[in-house]
Motif scaffolding. Structure first.
Motif, PDB file in Angstrom:
ATOM      1  N   MET A 104       0.845  -1.192   0.000  1.00  0.00           N
ATOM      2  CA  MET A 104       0.000   0.000   0.000  1.00  0.00           C
ATOM      3  C   MET A 104       0.881   1.243   0.000  1.00  0.00           C
ATOM      4  SD  MET A 104      -2.828   1.239   2.822  1.00  0.00           S
ATOM      5  CE  MET A 104      -3.750  -0.291   2.668  1.00  0.00           C
ATOM      6  N   THR A 105       0.584   2.192  -0.916  1.00  0.00           N
ATOM      7  CA  THR A 105       1.357   3.421  -0.949  1.00  0.00           C
ATOM      8  C   THR A 105       0.977   4.317   0.221  1.00  0.00           C
ATOM      9  OG1 THR A 105      -0.250   4.657  -2.265  1.00  0.00           O
ATOM     10  CG2 THR A 105       1.370   3.304  -3.468  1.00  0.00           C
ATOM     11  N   ALA A 106       1.840   5.300   0.509  1.00  0.00           N
ATOM     12  CA  ALA A 106       1.561   6.233   1.598  1.00  0.00           C
ATOM     13  C   ALA A 106       0.258   6.975   1.347  1.00  0.00           C
ATOM     14  CB  ALA A 106       2.726   7.203   1.755  1.00  0.00           C
ATOM     15  N   GLN A 107       0.008   7.381   0.101  1.00  0.00           N
ATOM     16  CA  GLN A 107      -1.221   8.113  -0.197  1.00  0.00           C
ATOM     17  C   GLN A 107      -2.445   7.225  -0.045  1.00  0.00           C
ATOM     18  OE1 GLN A 107      -1.474  11.475  -0.703  1.00  0.00           O
ATOM     19  NE2 GLN A 107      -3.624  10.943  -0.371  1.00  0.00           N
ATOM     20  N   ASN A 108      -2.338   5.976  -0.459  1.00  0.00           N
ATOM     21  CA  ASN A 108      -3.457   5.045  -0.283  1.00  0.00           C
ATOM     22  C   ASN A 108      -3.775   4.838   1.189  1.00  0.00           C
ATOM     23  OD1 ASN A 108      -3.808   4.657  -3.010  1.00  0.00           O
ATOM     24  ND2 ASN A 108      -2.602   2.775  -3.103  1.00  0.00           N
ATOM     25  N   MET A 109      -2.723   4.784   2.022  1.00  0.00           N
ATOM     26  CA  MET A 109      -2.924   4.608   3.449  1.00  0.00           C
ATOM     27  C   MET A 109      -3.660   5.808   4.038  1.00  0.00           C
ATOM     28  SD  MET A 109      -0.125   4.422   6.499  1.00  0.00           S
ATOM     29  CE  MET A 109       0.129   6.178   6.257  1.00  0.00           C
ATOM     30  N   VAL A 110      -3.249   7.017   3.637  1.00  0.00           N
ATOM     31  CA  VAL A 110      -3.899   8.222   4.142  1.00  0.00           C
ATOM     32  C   VAL A 110      -5.341   8.290   3.658  1.00  0.00           C
ATOM     33  CG1 VAL A 110      -3.896  10.747   4.034  1.00  0.00           C
ATOM     34  CG2 VAL A 110      -1.760   9.518   4.412  1.00  0.00           C
ATOM     35  N   ASP A 111      -5.588   7.934   2.393  1.00  0.00           N
ATOM     36  CA  ASP A 111      -6.953   7.942   1.871  1.00  0.00           C
ATOM     37  C   ASP A 111      -7.830   6.956   2.637  1.00  0.00           C
ATOM     38  OD1 ASP A 111      -6.159   9.792  -0.007  1.00  0.00           O
ATOM     39  OD2 ASP A 111      -5.990   8.335  -1.649  1.00  0.00           O
ATOM     40  N   ARG A 112      -7.276   5.797   2.942  1.00  0.00           N
ATOM     41  CA  ARG A 112      -8.027   4.800   3.697  1.00  0.00           C
ATOM     42  C   ARG A 112      -8.309   5.284   5.121  1.00  0.00           C
ATOM     43  NH1 ARG A 112      -5.813  -1.240   5.225  1.00  0.00           N
ATOM     44  NH2 ARG A 112      -7.592  -1.868   6.509  1.00  0.00           N
ATOM     45  N   LEU A 113      -7.326   5.928   5.731  1.00  0.00           N
ATOM     46  CA  LEU A 113      -7.503   6.466   7.081  1.00  0.00           C
ATOM     47  C   LEU A 113      -8.564   7.560   7.079  1.00  0.00           C
ATOM     48  CD1 LEU A 113      -6.340   6.256   9.979  1.00  0.00           C
ATOM     49  CD2 LEU A 113      -4.730   8.057   9.348  1.00  0.00           C
ATOM     50  N   ALA A 114      -8.525   8.429   6.073  1.00  0.00           N
ATOM     51  CA  ALA A 114      -9.510   9.502   5.972  1.00  0.00           C
ATOM     52  C   ALA A 114     -10.918   8.927   5.819  1.00  0.00           C
ATOM     53  CB  ALA A 114      -9.168  10.410   4.795  1.00  0.00           C
ATOM     54  N   ALA A 115     -11.063   7.898   4.982  1.00  0.00           N
ATOM     55  CA  ALA A 115     -12.372   7.288   4.775  1.00  0.00           C
ATOM     56  C   ALA A 115     -12.895   6.646   6.056  1.00  0.00           C
ATOM     57  CB  ALA A 115     -12.287   6.246   3.660  1.00  0.00           C
ATOM     58  N   ALA A 116     -12.002   6.010   6.812  1.00  0.00           N
ATOM     59  CA  ALA A 116     -12.413   5.378   8.063  1.00  0.00           C
ATOM     60  C   ALA A 116     -12.889   6.421   9.073  1.00  0.00           C
ATOM     61  CB  ALA A 116     -11.252   4.570   8.643  1.00  0.00           C
ATOM     62  N   TYR A 117     -12.160   7.530   9.172  1.00  0.00           N
ATOM     63  CA  TYR A 117     -12.567   8.568  10.121  1.00  0.00           C
ATOM     64  C   TYR A 117     -13.797   9.321   9.641  1.00  0.00           C
ATOM     65  CZ  TYR A 117      -9.211   8.152  13.886  1.00  0.00           C
ATOM     66  OH  TYR A 117      -8.536   7.703  14.991  1.00  0.00           O
ATOM     67  N   ASP A 118     -13.991   9.439   8.324  1.00  0.00           N
ATOM     68  CA  ASP A 118     -15.256   9.987   7.828  1.00  0.00           C
ATOM     69  C   ASP A 118     -16.413   9.128   8.324  1.00  0.00           C
ATOM     70  OD1 ASP A 118     -14.068  12.073   6.423  1.00  0.00           O
ATOM     71  OD2 ASP A 118     -14.173  11.063   4.480  1.00  0.00           O
ATOM     72  N   ALA A 119     -16.236   7.808   8.278  1.00  0.00           N
ATOM     73  CA  ALA A 119     -17.305   6.884   8.649  1.00  0.00           C
ATOM     74  C   ALA A 119     -17.609   6.895  10.137  1.00  0.00           C
ATOM     75  CB  ALA A 119     -16.937   5.469   8.197  1.00  0.00           C
ATOM     76  N   LEU A 120     -16.595   7.081  10.965  1.00  0.00           N
ATOM     77  CA  LEU A 120     -16.815   7.016  12.412  1.00  0.00           C
ATOM     78  C   LEU A 120     -16.923   8.388  13.064  1.00  0.00           C
ATOM     79  CD1 LEU A 120     -13.922   7.743  13.995  1.00  0.00           C
ATOM     80  CD2 LEU A 120     -13.312   5.463  13.199  1.00  0.00           C
ATOM     81  N   ALA A 121     -16.860   9.456  12.289  1.00  0.00           N
ATOM     82  CA  ALA A 121     -16.760  10.810  12.838  1.00  0.00           C
ATOM     83  C   ALA A 121     -17.885  11.154  13.807  1.00  0.00           C
ATOM     84  CB  ALA A 121     -16.723  11.832  11.700  1.00  0.00           C
ATOM     85  N   ASP A 122     -19.113  10.839  13.449  1.00  0.00           N
ATOM     86  CA  ASP A 122     -20.232  11.221  14.307  1.00  0.00           C
ATOM     87  C   ASP A 122     -20.200  10.479  15.637  1.00  0.00           C
ATOM     88  OD1 ASP A 122     -22.127  13.075  12.589  1.00  0.00           O
ATOM     89  OD2 ASP A 122     -21.370  11.518  11.264  1.00  0.00           O
ATOM     90  N   SER A 123     -19.887   9.178  15.597  1.00  0.00           N
ATOM     91  CA  SER A 123     -19.777   8.405  16.839  1.00  0.00           C
ATOM     92  C   SER A 123     -18.623   8.903  17.687  1.00  0.00           C
ATOM     93  CB  SER A 123     -19.584   6.920  16.513  1.00  0.00           C
ATOM     94  OG  SER A 123     -20.698   6.408  15.826  1.00  0.00           O
ATOM     95  N   TYR A 124     -17.518   9.217  17.031  1.00  0.00           N
ATOM     96  CA  TYR A 124     -16.336   9.721  17.724  1.00  0.00           C
ATOM     97  C   TYR A 124     -16.654  11.031  18.444  1.00  0.00           C
ATOM     98  CZ  TYR A 124     -11.440  11.295  18.210  1.00  0.00           C
ATOM     99  OH  TYR A 124     -10.239  11.730  18.699  1.00  0.00           O
ATOM    100  N   ALA A 125     -17.273  11.959  17.724  1.00  0.00           N
ATOM    101  CA  ALA A 125     -17.582  13.259  18.315  1.00  0.00           C
ATOM    102  C   ALA A 125     -18.555  13.120  19.481  1.00  0.00           C
ATOM    103  CB  ALA A 125     -18.158  14.181  17.248  1.00  0.00           C
ATOM    104  N   ALA A 126     -19.521  12.218  19.353  1.00  0.00           N
ATOM    105  CA  ALA A 126     -20.526  12.040  20.394  1.00  0.00           C
ATOM    106  C   ALA A 126     -19.930  11.482  21.685  1.00  0.00           C
ATOM    107  CB  ALA A 126     -21.635  11.123  19.898  1.00  0.00           C
ATOM    108  N   GLY A 127     -18.847  10.696  21.573  1.00  0.00           N
ATOM    109  CA  GLY A 127     -18.258  10.073  22.762  1.00  0.00           C
ATOM    110  C   GLY A 127     -17.002  10.728  23.277  1.00  0.00           C
TER     111      GLY A 127
END
Length: 217
Positions: free
Chosen positions: A1-24
């Motif tokens: 996995m390239t560095a950019q792919n890793m960052v894109d994957r991390l960004a997508a994961a945090y996009d998905a969990l953002a609301d739960s993260y902020a709430a807790g």
């Protein structure tokens, strides 16, 4: 996995969990360490919240203190929430490994709950980037993962967090602290602190002034 792919994957994961993260986020009381760090600042400060997430607790704490706060993150959804929760701060979509600010722009750089998502092989260069944008004698507040969280003295892998698989990477604490010193950042505190049932290594380091000698290599 390239560095950019890793960052894109991390960004997508945090996009998905953002609301739960902020709430807790209120379940993780980091106020004592933030107050300790603020007590080392000389008056109002220029603060970079690197990996700012939803803007709480770091950006909110320092805005309420009267500081000038800039937050950066790779998750667009996190930034949307941060702009709503801390409208007094400025927020940008930016990878913390590519800080395009002029040298000496900040008196404090806070990298809370984010560096351990990047490969430890990159941490030395990352710390050098942090040091570059800090003013002489500026402060770094840093959260690092350790055995208490990953179960290993050194770790490179993935763990579950709020329903997402996220990358984690860390050195032994003494190795991480040495990387900071080599980047010109001298640790003045390094404590294992438990918040919300999780234990991480919280480090406060100060950028070496121009009059200081570099460490022996």
């Amino acid at each position: 996995m390239t560095a950019q792919n890793m960052v894109d994957r991390l960004a997508a994961a945090y996009d998905a969990l953002a609301d739960s993260y902020a709430a807790g986020r209120h379940l993780f009381d980091t106020t004592p360490i933030l107050r300790r760090c603020a007590g080392l600042l000389a008056g109002r400060a220029r603060v970079l919240d690197a990996g700012c997430g939803a803007g709480e607790p770091v950006a909110r704490f320092f805005v309420d203190r009267g500081d000038e706060v800039t937050g950066i993150d790779v998750s667009e959804r996190m930034l949307e929430i941060a702009r709503r929760q801390v409208p007094e701060a400025r927020f940008r979509h930016l990878d913390l490994r590519s800080l395009d600010f002029p040298a000496g722009s900040f008196d404090l750089l806070a990298a809370v709950y984010c560096v351990f998502h990047l490969p430890r092989t990159e941490h030395g260069a990352l710390f050098e980037g942090f040091a570059r944008v800090l003013a002489p004698h500026g402060l770094l507040l840093l959260t690092l993962a350790t055995r208490e969280y990953t179960g290993a003295d050194e770790f490179d892998g993935e763990l579950d967090f709020l329903g997402q698989r996220l990358p984690y990477s860390h050195d032994r604490p003494e190795v991480a602290l040495d990387k900071l010193r080599r980047a010109g950042l001298d640790p003045i505190a390094a404590d294992r602190i438990e918040t919300g049932g999780e234990t991480f290594l919280w480090v406060i380091a100060r950028k070496r002034g121009p009059e200081a000698s570099p460490p022996h290599r």
